[in-house]
Motif scaffolding. Structure first.
Motif, mmCIF file in Angstrom:
data_model
loop_
_atom_site.group_PDB
_atom_site.id
_atom_site.type_symbol
_atom_site.label_atom_id
_atom_site.label_comp_id
_atom_site.label_asym_id
_atom_site.label_seq_id
_atom_site.Cartn_x
_atom_site.Cartn_y
_atom_site.Cartn_z
ATOM 1 N N LEU A 36 0.969 -1.195 0.062
ATOM 2 C CA LEU A 36 -0.001 0.000 0.046
ATOM 3 C C LEU A 36 1.147 1.393 0.034
ATOM 4 O O LEU A 36 1.726 1.399 0.853
ATOM 5 N N VAL A 37 0.820 2.132 -1.071
ATOM 6 C CA VAL A 37 1.516 3.213 -1.153
ATOM 7 C C VAL A 37 0.760 4.564 -1.171
ATOM 8 O O VAL A 37 -0.255 4.635 -1.863
ATOM 9 N N LEU A 38 1.193 5.531 -0.225
ATOM 10 C CA LEU A 38 0.288 6.691 -0.071
ATOM 11 C C LEU A 38 0.466 7.483 -1.184
ATOM 12 O O LEU A 38 1.677 7.302 -2.033
ATOM 13 N N ALA A 39 -0.298 8.603 -1.598
ATOM 14 C CA ALA A 39 0.074 9.558 -2.537
ATOM 15 C C ALA A 39 1.315 10.054 -2.768
ATOM 16 O O ALA A 39 1.877 10.443 -3.930
ATOM 17 N N ASP A 40 2.203 10.408 -1.380
ATOM 18 C CA ASP A 40 3.415 11.039 -1.584
ATOM 19 C C ASP A 40 4.398 10.030 -1.928
ATOM 20 O O ASP A 40 5.736 10.204 -1.638
ATOM 21 N N GLY A 41 4.171 8.630 -1.962
ATOM 22 C CA GLY A 41 5.017 7.732 -2.456
ATOM 23 C C GLY A 41 5.547 6.935 -1.344
ATOM 24 O O GLY A 41 6.415 6.055 -1.476
ATOM 25 N N THR A 42 5.176 7.243 -0.102
ATOM 26 C CA THR A 42 5.558 6.312 1.202
ATOM 27 C C THR A 42 4.863 5.108 1.387
ATOM 28 O O THR A 42 3.667 5.070 0.993
ATOM 29 N N VAL A 43 5.625 3.986 1.427
ATOM 30 C CA VAL A 43 5.237 2.734 1.631
ATOM 31 C C VAL A 43 4.429 2.609 2.989
ATOM 32 O O VAL A 43 5.068 2.960 3.880
ATOM 33 N N ALA A 44 3.046 2.669 3.231
ATOM 34 C CA ALA A 44 2.374 2.508 4.379
ATOM 35 C C ALA A 44 2.262 1.343 5.136
ATOM 36 O O ALA A 44 2.483 1.229 6.151
ATOM 37 N N ALA A 45 2.031 0.123 4.040
ATOM 38 C CA ALA A 45 2.015 -1.223 4.817
ATOM 39 C C ALA A 45 2.325 -2.104 3.558
ATOM 40 O O ALA A 45 2.260 -1.927 2.466
ATOM 41 N N GLU A 46 2.478 -3.333 4.028
ATOM 42 C CA GLU A 46 2.747 -4.241 3.053
ATOM 43 C C GLU A 46 2.221 -5.746 3.787
ATOM 44 O O GLU A 46 2.421 -5.863 4.852
ATOM 45 N N ASP A 47 1.960 -6.553 3.060
ATOM 46 C CA ASP A 47 1.679 -8.020 3.626
ATOM 47 C C ASP A 47 1.897 -9.126 2.264
ATOM 48 O O ASP A 47 1.873 -8.603 1.245
ATOM 49 N N ARG A 48 1.959 -10.263 2.688
ATOM 50 C CA ARG A 48 1.757 -11.407 1.874
ATOM 51 C C ARG A 48 0.747 -12.480 2.201
ATOM 52 O O ARG A 48 0.009 -12.276 3.300
ATOM 53 N N ASN A 49 0.298 -13.381 1.528
ATOM 54 C CA ASN A 49 -0.770 -14.236 1.602
ATOM 55 C C ASN A 49 -0.499 -14.924 2.993
ATOM 56 O O ASN A 49 0.789 -15.365 3.314
ATOM 57 N N ARG A 50 -1.560 -15.266 3.791
ATOM 58 C CA ARG A 50 -1.106 -16.120 4.937
ATOM 59 C C ARG A 50 -2.423 -17.052 5.095
ATOM 60 O O ARG A 50 -2.856 -17.303 6.055
#
Length: 164
Positions: A36-50
Protein backbone atom coordinates in the motif's frame (compact mmCIF):
# COMPACT_ATOMS: atom_id res chain seq x y z
CA UNK A 1 -12.60 -0.39 -19.52
CA UNK A 2 -9.21 -2.00 -20.17
CA UNK A 3 -6.45 -1.71 -17.60
CA UNK A 4 -3.77 0.86 -18.36
CA UNK A 5 -0.12 0.01 -18.86
CA UNK A 6 2.23 -0.32 -15.92
CA UNK A 7 4.87 2.42 -15.59
CA UNK A 8 8.54 2.16 -14.64
CA UNK A 9 7.69 3.69 -11.25
CA UNK A 10 5.02 1.01 -10.75
CA UNK A 11 7.56 -1.72 -11.42
CA UNK A 12 9.55 -0.77 -8.31
CA UNK A 13 6.57 -1.60 -6.08
CA UNK A 14 5.47 -4.58 -8.17
CA UNK A 15 8.91 -6.16 -7.79
CA UNK A 16 8.50 -5.86 -4.01
CA UNK A 17 5.11 -7.56 -4.35
CA UNK A 18 6.76 -10.45 -6.19
CA UNK A 19 9.37 -10.68 -3.40
CA UNK A 20 6.55 -10.87 -0.85
CA UNK A 21 4.86 -13.54 -2.97
CA UNK A 22 8.10 -15.54 -2.85
CA UNK A 23 8.18 -15.18 0.93
CA UNK A 24 4.60 -16.43 1.12
CA UNK A 25 5.50 -19.46 -0.99
CA UNK A 26 8.54 -20.19 1.16
CA UNK A 27 6.25 -20.18 4.21
CA UNK A 28 3.78 -22.63 2.67
CA UNK A 29 1.26 -20.10 1.38
CA UNK A 30 0.11 -19.37 -2.15
CA UNK A 31 2.42 -16.78 -3.74
CA UNK A 32 0.74 -13.41 -3.42
CA UNK A 33 2.10 -10.15 -2.00
CA UNK A 34 0.84 -6.57 -1.85
CA UNK A 35 2.07 -3.08 -0.96
CA UNK A 36 0.00 0.00 0.00
CA UNK A 37 1.60 3.25 -1.19
CA UNK A 38 0.39 6.69 -0.13
CA UNK A 39 0.02 9.58 -2.57
CA UNK A 40 3.42 10.99 -1.56
CA UNK A 41 5.13 7.69 -2.44
CA UNK A 42 5.49 6.44 1.14
CA UNK A 43 5.00 2.71 1.61
CA UNK A 44 2.40 2.62 4.39
CA UNK A 45 1.95 -1.16 4.72
CA UNK A 46 2.70 -4.44 3.02
CA UNK A 47 1.63 -8.02 3.46
CA UNK A 48 1.71 -11.46 1.87
CA UNK A 49 -0.70 -14.33 1.62
CA UNK A 50 -1.30 -16.09 4.94
CA UNK A 51 -3.82 -18.78 4.02
CA UNK A 52 -1.80 -21.92 4.82
CA UNK A 53 -3.36 -22.22 8.29
CA UNK A 54 -6.77 -22.69 6.68
CA UNK A 55 -8.34 -19.21 6.62
CA UNK A 56 -8.70 -18.57 2.90
CA UNK A 57 -9.67 -14.93 3.50
CA UNK A 58 -6.13 -14.01 4.64
CA UNK A 59 -5.22 -12.44 1.28
CA UNK A 60 -2.79 -9.51 1.45
CA UNK A 61 -5.13 -7.24 -0.52
CA UNK A 62 -7.91 -7.84 2.00
CA UNK A 63 -5.53 -7.25 4.91
CA UNK A 64 -4.35 -3.95 3.40
CA UNK A 65 -7.96 -2.84 2.93
CA UNK A 66 -8.60 -3.56 6.61
CA UNK A 67 -5.39 -1.83 7.65
CA UNK A 68 -6.24 1.27 5.62
CA UNK A 69 -9.76 1.46 7.09
CA UNK A 70 -8.27 1.40 10.60
CA UNK A 71 -5.32 3.72 9.97
CA UNK A 72 -6.08 6.19 7.18
CA UNK A 73 -8.78 8.86 6.83
CA UNK A 74 -11.03 8.42 3.77
CA UNK A 75 -9.38 11.15 1.64
CA UNK A 76 -5.94 9.58 2.17
CA UNK A 77 -7.31 6.12 1.29
CA UNK A 78 -8.75 7.46 -1.95
CA UNK A 79 -5.32 8.77 -2.99
CA UNK A 80 -3.44 5.57 -2.01
CA UNK A 81 -2.45 2.88 -4.51
CA UNK A 82 -2.44 -0.84 -3.86
CA UNK A 83 0.27 -2.71 -5.73
CA UNK A 84 -0.12 -6.46 -5.88
CA UNK A 85 1.51 -9.48 -7.44
CA UNK A 86 -1.83 -10.81 -8.69
CA UNK A 87 -5.04 -9.08 -9.70
CA UNK A 88 -7.50 -8.90 -6.82
CA UNK A 89 -9.98 -11.74 -6.47
CA UNK A 90 -13.67 -10.73 -6.15
CA UNK A 91 -13.47 -10.74 -2.32
CA UNK A 92 -10.46 -8.43 -2.31
CA UNK A 93 -11.88 -6.20 -5.06
CA UNK A 94 -15.01 -5.69 -2.97
CA UNK A 95 -13.02 -4.94 0.20
CA UNK A 96 -10.88 -2.45 -1.73
CA UNK A 97 -13.95 -0.64 -3.08
CA UNK A 98 -15.85 -0.69 0.23
CA UNK A 99 -13.03 1.05 2.11
CA UNK A 100 -12.52 3.57 -0.69
CA UNK A 101 -8.95 2.86 -1.74
CA UNK A 102 -7.52 4.37 -4.92
CA UNK A 103 -6.01 2.58 -7.91
CA UNK A 104 -4.89 -1.05 -8.09
CA UNK A 105 -1.73 -1.95 -9.99
CA UNK A 106 -1.13 -5.65 -10.52
CA UNK A 107 1.76 -7.66 -11.93
CA UNK A 108 -0.26 -10.67 -13.10
CA UNK A 109 -3.90 -10.84 -14.16
CA UNK A 110 -6.56 -13.29 -13.07
CA UNK A 111 -6.79 -14.40 -16.71
CA UNK A 112 -3.07 -15.26 -16.76
CA UNK A 113 -3.27 -17.25 -13.53
CA UNK A 114 -6.38 -19.09 -14.69
CA UNK A 115 -4.68 -20.02 -17.97
CA UNK A 116 -1.51 -21.24 -16.21
CA UNK A 117 -3.47 -23.32 -13.72
CA UNK A 118 -5.54 -24.85 -16.51
CA UNK A 119 -2.38 -25.69 -18.46
CA UNK A 120 -0.98 -27.51 -15.40
CA UNK A 121 -4.21 -29.43 -14.78
CA UNK A 122 -5.00 -27.65 -11.51
CA UNK A 123 -8.61 -27.65 -10.32
CA UNK A 124 -10.52 -24.42 -10.91
CA UNK A 125 -10.81 -21.86 -8.16
CA UNK A 126 -13.94 -22.06 -6.01
CA UNK A 127 -14.47 -18.35 -6.83
CA UNK A 128 -15.00 -16.98 -10.34
CA UNK A 129 -11.87 -15.23 -11.66
CA UNK A 130 -13.60 -11.92 -12.31
CA UNK A 131 -11.52 -8.90 -13.25
CA UNK A 132 -11.50 -6.03 -10.75
CA UNK A 133 -13.73 -3.92 -13.00
CA UNK A 134 -16.51 -6.51 -12.90
CA UNK A 135 -16.68 -6.28 -9.09
CA UNK A 136 -15.52 -2.72 -8.42
CA UNK A 137 -16.18 -0.74 -11.62
CA UNK A 138 -15.16 2.58 -10.06
CA UNK A 139 -11.62 1.46 -9.23
CA UNK A 140 -8.88 2.38 -11.72
CA UNK A 141 -6.50 -0.47 -12.55
CA UNK A 142 -3.17 -0.85 -14.28
CA UNK A 143 -1.67 -4.16 -15.30
CA UNK A 144 -0.48 -6.70 -16.02
CA UNK A 145 3.31 -6.21 -16.09
CA UNK A 146 4.77 -8.40 -18.87
CA UNK A 147 8.24 -7.87 -17.35
CA UNK A 148 7.23 -9.95 -14.32
CA UNK A 149 5.18 -12.70 -16.00
CA UNK A 150 7.97 -15.30 -16.02
CA UNK A 151 8.73 -14.75 -12.33
CA UNK A 152 5.06 -15.01 -11.37
CA UNK A 153 4.52 -18.09 -13.51
CA UNK A 154 7.50 -19.80 -11.83
CA UNK A 155 6.18 -19.00 -8.33
CA UNK A 156 2.71 -20.29 -9.13
CA UNK A 157 4.16 -23.38 -10.81
CA UNK A 158 6.10 -24.15 -7.62
CA UNK A 159 2.93 -23.73 -5.57
CA UNK A 160 1.05 -26.08 -7.90
CA UNK A 161 3.81 -28.70 -7.82
CA UNK A 162 3.88 -28.59 -4.03
CA UNK A 163 0.23 -29.63 -3.79
CA UNK A 164 -0.36 -31.20 -7.23
Amino acid sequence: MSPAAVTEADLVHLRRCVELAGAALADGDDPFGSVLVLADGTVAAEDRNRTAAGDQTRHPEFELARWSAENLPPPERARATVYTSGEHCPMCSAAHAWVGLGPIVYAGSSAQLTAWRSEWGAPPSPVAPLPVGAVAPGVAVRGPAPELADDLRALHRQAFERIG
